[in-house]
Design a protein around this motif. Structure first.
Motif, PDB file in Angstrom:
ATOM      1  N   PHE A  14      19.956   0.902 -37.665  1.00 51.25           N
ATOM      2  CA  PHE A  14      18.867  -0.031 -37.373  1.00 51.25           C
ATOM      3  C   PHE A  14      19.398  -1.402 -36.966  1.00 51.25           C
ATOM      4  O   PHE A  14      18.898  -2.031 -36.038  1.00 51.25           O
ATOM      5  CB  PHE A  14      17.943  -0.156 -38.592  1.00 51.25           C
ATOM      6  CG  PHE A  14      16.765  -1.004 -38.317  1.00 51.25           C
ATOM      7  CD1 PHE A  14      16.655  -2.268 -38.846  1.00 51.25           C
ATOM      8  CD2 PHE A  14      15.765  -0.557 -37.474  1.00 51.25           C
ATOM      9  CE1 PHE A  14      15.563  -3.059 -38.573  1.00 51.25           C
ATOM     10  CE2 PHE A  14      14.674  -1.332 -37.189  1.00 51.25           C
ATOM     11  CZ  PHE A  14      14.574  -2.593 -37.740  1.00 51.25           C
ATOM     12  N   VAL A  15      20.410  -1.862 -37.689  1.00 54.54           N
ATOM     13  CA  VAL A  15      20.994  -3.174 -37.351  1.00 54.54           C
ATOM     14  C   VAL A  15      21.534  -3.142 -35.927  1.00 54.54           C
ATOM     15  O   VAL A  15      21.332  -4.076 -35.139  1.00 54.54           O
ATOM     16  CB  VAL A  15      22.105  -3.523 -38.356  1.00 54.54           C
ATOM     17  CG1 VAL A  15      22.785  -4.801 -37.962  1.00 54.54           C
ATOM     18  CG2 VAL A  15      21.528  -3.633 -39.741  1.00 54.54           C
ATOM     19  N   LEU A  37      31.249   4.779 -43.900  1.00 51.08           N
ATOM     20  CA  LEU A  37      30.313   5.835 -44.321  1.00 51.08           C
ATOM     21  C   LEU A  37      30.591   7.139 -43.604  1.00 51.08           C
ATOM     22  O   LEU A  37      30.415   8.221 -44.151  1.00 51.08           O
ATOM     23  CB  LEU A  37      28.875   5.385 -44.048  1.00 51.08           C
ATOM     24  CG  LEU A  37      28.355   4.303 -44.998  1.00 51.08           C
ATOM     25  CD1 LEU A  37      26.943   3.910 -44.622  1.00 51.08           C
ATOM     26  CD2 LEU A  37      28.384   4.807 -46.427  1.00 51.08           C
ATOM     27  N   LYS A  38      31.075   7.047 -42.372  1.00 47.06           N
ATOM     28  CA  LYS A  38      31.357   8.267 -41.616  1.00 47.06           C
ATOM     29  C   LYS A  38      32.494   9.031 -42.260  1.00 47.06           C
ATOM     30  O   LYS A  38      32.473  10.258 -42.325  1.00 47.06           O
ATOM     31  CB  LYS A  38      31.741   7.882 -40.170  1.00 47.06           C
ATOM     32  CG  LYS A  38      31.966   9.055 -39.265  1.00 47.06           C
ATOM     33  CD  LYS A  38      30.655   9.653 -38.824  1.00 47.06           C
ATOM     34  CE  LYS A  38      30.937  10.855 -37.935  1.00 47.06           C
ATOM     35  NZ  LYS A  38      29.735  11.554 -37.569  1.00 47.06           N
ATOM     36  N   VAL A  39      33.480   8.290 -42.738  1.00 46.39           N
ATOM     37  CA  VAL A  39      34.624   8.967 -43.357  1.00 46.39           C
ATOM     38  C   VAL A  39      34.241   9.494 -44.731  1.00 46.39           C
ATOM     39  O   VAL A  39      34.597  10.593 -45.127  1.00 46.39           O
ATOM     40  CB  VAL A  39      35.823   7.990 -43.451  1.00 46.39           C
ATOM     41  CG1 VAL A  39      36.919   8.589 -44.298  1.00 46.39           C
ATOM     42  CG2 VAL A  39      36.309   7.649 -42.073  1.00 46.39           C
ATOM     43  N   VAL A  40      33.475   8.692 -45.453  1.00 46.72           N
ATOM     44  CA  VAL A  40      33.161   9.062 -46.831  1.00 46.72           C
ATOM     45  C   VAL A  40      32.164  10.203 -46.888  1.00 46.72           C
ATOM     46  O   VAL A  40      32.310  11.144 -47.658  1.00 46.72           O
ATOM     47  CB  VAL A  40      32.596   7.822 -47.568  1.00 46.72           C
ATOM     48  CG1 VAL A  40      31.870   8.220 -48.809  1.00 46.72           C
ATOM     49  CG2 VAL A  40      33.713   6.853 -47.850  1.00 46.72           C
ATOM     50  N   LEU A  41      31.130  10.128 -46.037  1.00 48.61           N
ATOM     51  CA  LEU A  41      30.047  11.122 -46.140  1.00 48.61           C
ATOM     52  C   LEU A  41      30.339  12.374 -45.318  1.00 48.61           C
ATOM     53  O   LEU A  41      31.055  12.297 -44.338  1.00 48.61           O
ATOM     54  CB  LEU A  41      28.736  10.511 -45.656  1.00 48.61           C
ATOM     55  CG  LEU A  41      28.174   9.401 -46.557  1.00 48.61           C
ATOM     56  CD1 LEU A  41      26.938   8.792 -45.919  1.00 48.61           C
ATOM     57  CD2 LEU A  41      27.785   9.991 -47.923  1.00 48.61           C
ATOM     58  N   LEU A  77      29.621  -3.852 -28.967  1.00 48.17           N
ATOM     59  CA  LEU A  77      29.923  -3.584 -30.373  1.00 48.17           C
ATOM     60  C   LEU A  77      28.788  -2.858 -31.070  1.00 48.17           C
ATOM     61  O   LEU A  77      29.025  -2.047 -31.974  1.00 48.17           O
ATOM     62  CB  LEU A  77      30.236  -4.907 -31.089  1.00 48.17           C
ATOM     63  CG  LEU A  77      31.521  -5.582 -30.630  1.00 48.17           C
ATOM     64  CD1 LEU A  77      31.661  -6.941 -31.291  1.00 48.17           C
ATOM     65  CD2 LEU A  77      32.721  -4.723 -30.961  1.00 48.17           C
ATOM     66  N   ALA A  78      27.557  -3.130 -30.655  1.00 47.64           N
ATOM     67  CA  ALA A  78      26.447  -2.408 -31.281  1.00 47.64           C
ATOM     68  C   ALA A  78      26.541  -0.928 -30.939  1.00 47.64           C
ATOM     69  O   ALA A  78      26.221  -0.063 -31.763  1.00 47.64           O
ATOM     70  CB  ALA A  78      25.122  -2.977 -30.802  1.00 47.64           C
ATOM     71  N   VAL A  79      26.969  -0.652 -29.723  1.00 48.48           N
ATOM     72  CA  VAL A  79      27.056   0.743 -29.290  1.00 48.48           C
ATOM     73  C   VAL A  79      28.176   1.479 -30.020  1.00 48.48           C
ATOM     74  O   VAL A  79      28.094   2.688 -30.252  1.00 48.48           O
ATOM     75  CB  VAL A  79      27.260   0.778 -27.762  1.00 48.48           C
ATOM     76  CG1 VAL A  79      27.656   2.143 -27.308  1.00 48.48           C
ATOM     77  CG2 VAL A  79      25.990   0.339 -27.071  1.00 48.48           C
ATOM     78  N   VAL A  80      29.224   0.749 -30.393  1.00 40.27           N
ATOM     79  CA  VAL A  80      30.361   1.400 -31.058  1.00 40.27           C
ATOM     80  C   VAL A  80      29.909   2.114 -32.328  1.00 40.27           C
ATOM     81  O   VAL A  80      30.389   3.209 -32.661  1.00 40.27           O
ATOM     82  CB  VAL A  80      31.461   0.364 -31.368  1.00 40.27           C
ATOM     83  CG1 VAL A  80      32.554   0.979 -32.218  1.00 40.27           C
ATOM     84  CG2 VAL A  80      32.037  -0.169 -30.088  1.00 40.27           C
ATOM     85  N   GLY A  81      28.957   1.503 -33.018  1.00 42.48           N
ATOM     86  CA  GLY A  81      28.440   2.158 -34.229  1.00 42.48           C
ATOM     87  C   GLY A  81      27.851   3.521 -33.915  1.00 42.48           C
ATOM     88  O   GLY A  81      28.090   4.516 -34.617  1.00 42.48           O
ATOM     89  N   VAL A  82      27.076   3.586 -32.822  1.00 39.77           N
ATOM     90  CA  VAL A  82      26.478   4.861 -32.409  1.00 39.77           C
ATOM     91  C   VAL A  82      27.567   5.859 -32.045  1.00 39.77           C
ATOM     92  O   VAL A  82      27.510   7.039 -32.392  1.00 39.77           O
ATOM     93  CB  VAL A  82      25.530   4.635 -31.207  1.00 39.77           C
ATOM     94  CG1 VAL A  82      25.108   5.942 -30.613  1.00 39.77           C
ATOM     95  CG2 VAL A  82      24.346   3.822 -31.642  1.00 39.77           C
ATOM     96  N   ASN A  92      28.594  -4.034 -38.926  1.00 45.78           N
ATOM     97  CA  ASN A  92      27.920  -2.763 -38.704  1.00 45.78           C
ATOM     98  C   ASN A  92      28.940  -1.664 -38.420  1.00 45.78           C
ATOM     99  O   ASN A  92      28.867  -0.558 -38.967  1.00 45.78           O
ATOM    100  CB  ASN A  92      26.943  -2.920 -37.525  1.00 45.78           C
ATOM    101  CG  ASN A  92      26.187  -1.648 -37.234  1.00 45.78           C
ATOM    102  OD1 ASN A  92      25.848  -0.900 -38.132  1.00 45.78           O
ATOM    103  ND2 ASN A  92      25.961  -1.383 -35.962  1.00 45.78           N
ATOM    104  N   ILE A  93      29.918  -1.996 -37.554  1.00 44.86           N
ATOM    105  CA  ILE A  93      30.946  -0.999 -37.224  1.00 44.86           C
ATOM    106  C   ILE A  93      31.730  -0.622 -38.477  1.00 44.86           C
ATOM    107  O   ILE A  93      31.996   0.562 -38.749  1.00 44.86           O
ATOM    108  CB  ILE A  93      31.914  -1.549 -36.166  1.00 44.86           C
ATOM    109  CG1 ILE A  93      31.170  -1.788 -34.859  1.00 44.86           C
ATOM    110  CG2 ILE A  93      33.058  -0.596 -35.929  1.00 44.86           C
ATOM    111  CD1 ILE A  93      32.030  -2.426 -33.818  1.00 44.86           C
ATOM    112  N   LEU A  94      32.062  -1.643 -39.261  1.00 43.76           N
ATOM    113  CA  LEU A  94      32.845  -1.399 -40.473  1.00 43.76           C
ATOM    114  C   LEU A  94      32.100  -0.446 -41.414  1.00 43.76           C
ATOM    115  O   LEU A  94      32.634   0.561 -41.882  1.00 43.76           O
ATOM    116  CB  LEU A  94      33.087  -2.742 -41.169  1.00 43.76           C
ATOM    117  CG  LEU A  94      34.088  -2.753 -42.308  1.00 43.76           C
ATOM    118  CD1 LEU A  94      35.464  -2.477 -41.746  1.00 43.76           C
ATOM    119  CD2 LEU A  94      34.068  -4.106 -42.996  1.00 43.76           C
TER     120      LEU A  94
END
Lengths: 389, 340, 161
Positions: free
Chosen positions: B203-204, B336-340, B162-167, B329-331
């Motif tokens: 970072f998280v 942010l990915k969609v918004v920014l 799950l941490a990797v999913v954020g990346v 973190n994923i959320l």
């Protein structure tokens, strides 16, 4: 009391039923033997535990693998020879083993050591306490998996051992106490060096507080683990930091008269209300700091004078019995010396601290997880030489 | 690159040899620098000083030679084939991890499109090896250790993934080369030349990844399976000689591999600003090596400082803290990915 | 400033120790390349001053382990003055200490009435065989060279006369 036939038969039947139940349940439980050779037991202690999964159902402590026959040895040795031998009972704080025995002999001979000797004895007693308990503070970390604190313990303890060697000639076995005083006076520069070492040890205690005691993982492993209620502890005969960590305010240095110098000092007895492993660790850390402060006070107030009272060349202790107990680093240690006027004691009963301290282990380990066995054994802090004599 | 025409099988053979030699090399370097020297310095000691003369650099190599020449002892009650296969299974999972890690723009054994997904999948093969080792040893302590290990390793797979999913969300690709590229091409607040290492935004995720990697490697504070002061050596108790060497190499090889993956995901991998083209193929491995040492420093620093968790506390930490945190973190990353 | 979590403080301690070791070196003494001198009172080995010994056997009697073996005989010496009786002196034949048994307690050194035994901080006398740890009076006499002067005492001590 006569046993009736009915009682005898029903006793046999109950034993048989128990045995059958044990055999039937054997398939669900696992018996592990934390054998005499194991990194977790501080020496040759054997713990036979019946486990249900990871929980202990019952535990048995089997000691005696290190029995050296001290009480028999004391019957066939003279007083100076016994002083040498009993150094080795609790080997980490050896000077503290000599003191109650010598005090008992002095009590029988009605001799008082001069004040400078009493102060030097007390200073060395507290130095032994620091050497012993500072090792515990580091070594409990190793039992829980933190590898680093124990190296700091050995590094800083080395300075205390050097001090003891400079004064007595032996790092581990001082053999320094004599009936009537101590063997030699302190060498020049010892007082200054001791003050510097005490500062260093206070720094060590602070370091360990940051490294281990304040660590959240350490707290999670020790808080609430192995809780000894005060009444149960008293019934089992616990002493020392183990019982003070359950809230009992009892310290032989303050609560019993002794010719040593504790009554002249301004110091505090540390207790903790919780009675769990964290409390025992906390109390011992505070006691080490307190001991460094006591040594500083004694160095400030060291009286001048002789270090040995007048004693005959060949010491024959008059007939009588004497019981002296002191607050040793591991707990309450006592000697009951029976003399019949000879060169050595007729009989010497040694009450070591750790034997009573581990008597609570079977009660304490019921329902506990396997890793907590290690935590509990580590926090009770026993030395095998002390258990087995 | 080299103007050689090599057939597919020749190329594969060369790559296999390179990776097979990287595993012990990585293990020895990491083991010597961190386990022997850094641990010693943190404990006010000196570490090995004699073997090889200069600060004992030969210590681990000599240890390896010593292990190889030892007698092969298998307990009488043990299941021989499973006992012998277990370390090999763990080593295979380490070997498969090295395949996707890129060391330069062209220096990767196989640039899979699902690179990171493949790496995470393959790293869980090691669990089977651990279970095999514990069971085949015919030793109660080993069994306890391997069961603890199985529970722990499976529990900590999830925070790792799950941490990797954020990346992956931020990089928009699962291929490791692509992730390095995304960090190289990204910009922070409009400044483009330094790239955008994901550690700044993730970072998280980085902290969770390091903690989960620590658990995957059964390092303190998660080393219940190998709790030295309780179970002697857990599932590895009955292993001696070169079989133990395999376990040791697998542990440190995996440490190097996971550090390399962490460096690639969060620190930018082989990318160095201002170095492009063919020069990057030479500088890349060195840069990656330095970043691996940095991540490994963090992992080993925590190993030498903290006591170990109890098994249930370990599981609580994974299920009640790390997983919810990584889900949040994923959320946040997704939003942010969609918004920014 | 909010309290740092214990985990962070612990990491700080190990990091600081590492820097400390890099800057000042470890406390380790690399024996045998470097050696630390023991204190003058250190109980390393027992040395014998043969001319003082009268084979009175006190040390052999008082030793808790009975590790001292003494053999001696009496000889007649001419009288000191004219017309006196011949004197008997004790000649020491054998004075062995078995260091495999010795507990390093020092009782023998203390009880000797003639100051023939001394402590020396010498500690590098290990042997390959246990039987070789039985040292005779020649070796014990050699160690007299390593016996240090008793150290000066702290202020407030009463000097023994």
């Amino acid at each position: 009391m006569a046993v009736t036939e009915h009682q005898r038969l029903s006793y046999i039947a109950s034993q048989a039923a128990d045995a059958r139940l044990n055999v039937e349940l054997q398939t669900e439980e696992m018996t592990i033997n934390l054998g005499p050779q194991h990194p977790a037991t501080h020496g040759t202690l054997r713990l036979v535990a019946r486990l249900d999964g990871e929980q202990v159902v019952s535990a048995d402590v089997i000691c005696g693998y290190m029995h050296r026959g001290y009480e028999k040895l004391t019957e066939v040795r003279t007083f100076p020879q016994v002083t040498t031998l009993i150094n080795r009972i609790d080997w980490l704080s050896s000077f503290a083993n000599e003191v109650p025995f010598i005090l008992a002999a002095e009590d029988l001979m009605e001799i008082e050591a001069p004040p400078r000797a009493q102060y030097i004895r007390t200073i060395l007693f507290e130095l032994s306490r620091i050497a012993n308990v500072s090792l515990f503070i580091g070594e409990m970390g190793v039992q829980l998996g933190a590898l680093t604190p124990v190296f700091f313990a050995f590094r800083d303890r080395e300075y205390v051992l050097n001090l003891i060697e400079a004064a007595t000639g032996g790092r581990f076995h001082p053999n320094y106490d004599r009936i009537g005083g101590v063997k030699d006076d302190l060498p020049k520069g010892w007082i200054a060096e001791t003050r510097a070492t005490m500062d260093r040890l206070r720094g060590y205690c602070d370091e360990l507080e940051d490294l281990l005691m304040g660590n959240e993982i350490f707290e999670a492993r020790t808080r609430g683990v192995g809780v000894i209620p005060a009444a149960v502890g008293l019934n089992y005969g616990l002493s020392g930091a183990n019982i003070r960590a359950s809230g009992i305010d009892w310290d032989l240095r303050r609560d019993e008269w002794s010719p040593l110098a504790w009554k002249d000092l301004d110091w505090k007895v540390w207790t903790h209300p919780d009675g769990d492993s964290f409390a025992r660790y906390w109390v011992r850390l505070q006691e080490t700091r307190e001991a460094t402060r006591m040594v500083d006070q004694m160095l400030d107030g060291l009286p001048a004078g002789p270090i040995q009272a007048k004693v005959p060349r060949i010491i024959k202790v008059p007939a009588g019995e004497s019981w002296v107990h002191t607050e040793n680093p591991l707990g309450e240690m006592g000697y009951y010396v029976v003399s019949q006027g000879g060169l050595g004691p007729f009989r010497c009963k040694i009450r070591p601290a750790s034997f009573n301290n581990i008597s609570i282990v079977p009660w304490l380990l019921k329902g506990v997880y396997v890793p907590d066995i290690i935590t509990i054994l580590a926090s009770l802090y026993f030395i095998l030489g002390d258990i087995d004599k | 690159m080299l103007a050689l025409e090599l057939s597919f099988w020749q190329l594969t053979a060369i790559k296999t040899v390179i990776v097979l030699s990287l595993i012990p090399a990585g293990a020895v370097i990491l083991g010597y620098v961190f386990l022997l020297k850094m641990m010693a310095h943190m404990q006010s000691r000196m570490g090995p000083m004699e073997p090889g003369g200069f600060h004992g650099w030969f210590q681990l190599v000599g240890d390896g030679i010593k292990f190889i020449q030892k007698e092969d002892i298998i307990p009488a009650e043990a299941d021989r084939r499973v006992f012998a296969l277990a370390p090999v299974v763990v080593l295979i999972s380490t070997f498969l991890l090295y395949i996707v890690v890129p060391a330069g723009p062209d220096l990767v054994v196989q640039n899979l499109d699902v690179g990171i997904f493949y790496a995470l999948a393959v790293s869980s093969l090691g669990v089977i090896g651990v279970l095999m080792a514990g069971w085949a040893s015919a030793n109660k302590f080993s069994l306890l250790g391997s069961l603890r290990a199985a529970g722990q390793l499976i529990a900590y797979e999830l925070p790792l993934v799950l941490a990797v999913v954020g990346v992956v969300i931020q990089a928009e690709t699962m291929s490791l080369q692509g992730i390095v590229g995304a960090q190289a091409d990204g910009e922070i607040l409009g400044i483009g030349w330094i790239g955008n290492p994901f550690i700044l935004t993730q970072f998280v995720g980085f902290v969770i990844f390091i903690a989960a990697a620590q658990a995957e490697l059964t390092q303190t504070p998660f080393d219940m399976p190998v709790a030295e002061s309780e179970l002697v050596a857990g599932y590895m108790t009955e292993y001696s000689g070169f079989r133990f060497l395999f376990f040791f190499m697998a542990e440190f090889g995996t440490a190097a591999a996971l550090s390399a993956i962490a460096a690639t995901l969060y620190l930018g991998g082989w990318y160095q600003p201002f170095v492009t083209g063919d020069l990057a193929n030479i500088v890349g491995p060195l840069v990656l090596g330095a970043k691996v040492m940095l991540v490994a420093f963090l992992i080993f620093w925590m190993r030498f400082t903290f006591p170990r968790f109890r098994e249930d506390q370990l599981q609580t930490f994974a299920w009640k803290y790390l997983i919810p945190l990584s889900l949040i973190n994923i959320l946040v990353t997704g939003v942010l990915k969609v918004v920014l | 400033m909010p309290e740092l979590p214990g985990l962070a403080k612990g990491l700080g301690v190990t990091f600081r120790t590492m820097l400390e070791t890099w800057r000042h070196g470890a406390v380790t003494v690399e024996y045998p390349k470097q050696k630390e001198a023991p204190t003058p009172r250190a109980r390393g080995v027992i040395a014998l001053k043969e001319e003082n010994c009268t084979a009175c056997m006190l040390c052999a009697r008082e030793c808790p382990d009975w590790c001292i073996y003494i053999e001696g005989h009496k000889e007649k010496r001419p009288p000191r003055r004219e017309g006196g009786k011949p004197r008997t002196v004790n000649i020491l034949d054998r004075f062995d200490i078995d260091y495999a048994l010795c507990m390093y307690c020092g009782i023998c050194v203390e009880v000797c009435p003639f100051d023939a035994l001394f402590w020396s901080p010498e500690y590098e006398y290990s042997e390959a065989k246990i039987a070789d740890l039985l040292h005779d009076k020649d070796k014990l006499g050699e160690w007299m060279a390593t016996v240090p002067e008793p150290p000066p005492l702290e202020a407030g001590a009463v000097k023994k006369k």
